[in-house]
Scaffold this motif. Structure first.
Motif: not given
Length: 123
Positions: A67-80, A82-94
């Motif tokens: 999130s910091r290095e790529l300037e993308i959104v940091l969010t979180s998701r319930e994965m059992g 508690g919530k887990v920090p999550l940040a993703g990029i589209p596969y076509h922008a890899l």
């Protein structure tokens, strides 16, 4: 499976998520979370880009760094439990994002889906 600067081809089929973040929970974790943690233990020094559908996801501290290095959104998701920090990029922008991480000195491990969605049950 540590990444290099070699561009990855687009998948030959459309990706649709074959997972649910909140699917069956075992030991307080979803199957996706369990699989990610197994892989992260193998590559603790690398940022793990974990392919889920049309995105490469990062979790935990990797998500905060991405999130910091790529300037993308940091969010979180319930994965059992508690919530887990999550940040993703589209596969076509890899290629763009991968180059940015490598140029900044990060090691990156790329985890690809090996089966077409719907071909397997569970993880």
């Amino acid at each position: 499976m540590v990444a290099s600067n070699i561009p990855l081809p687009s998948p030959p089929f459309p990706f649709r998520p074959a997972f649910r973040y909140n699917s069956v929970v075992k030991d307080g974790m979803t199957p996706i979370r369990q699989q990610y943690l197994r892989i992260k233990r193998q590559y603790p020094e690398a940022i793990v880009l974990f392919r889920l559908g049309d995105f490469y996801e990062t979790f935990d501290e990797d998500a905060k760094i991405a999130s910091r290095e790529l300037e993308i959104v940091l969010t979180s998701r319930e994965m059992g439990k508690g919530k887990v920090p999550l940040a993703g990029i589209p596969y076509h922008a890899l290629d763009n994002y991968l180059a940015r991480l490598i140029n900044r000195g990060y090691k990156v491990a790329i985890c690809e889906q090996m089966a077409k969605p719907g071909e397997t049950k569970g993880m």
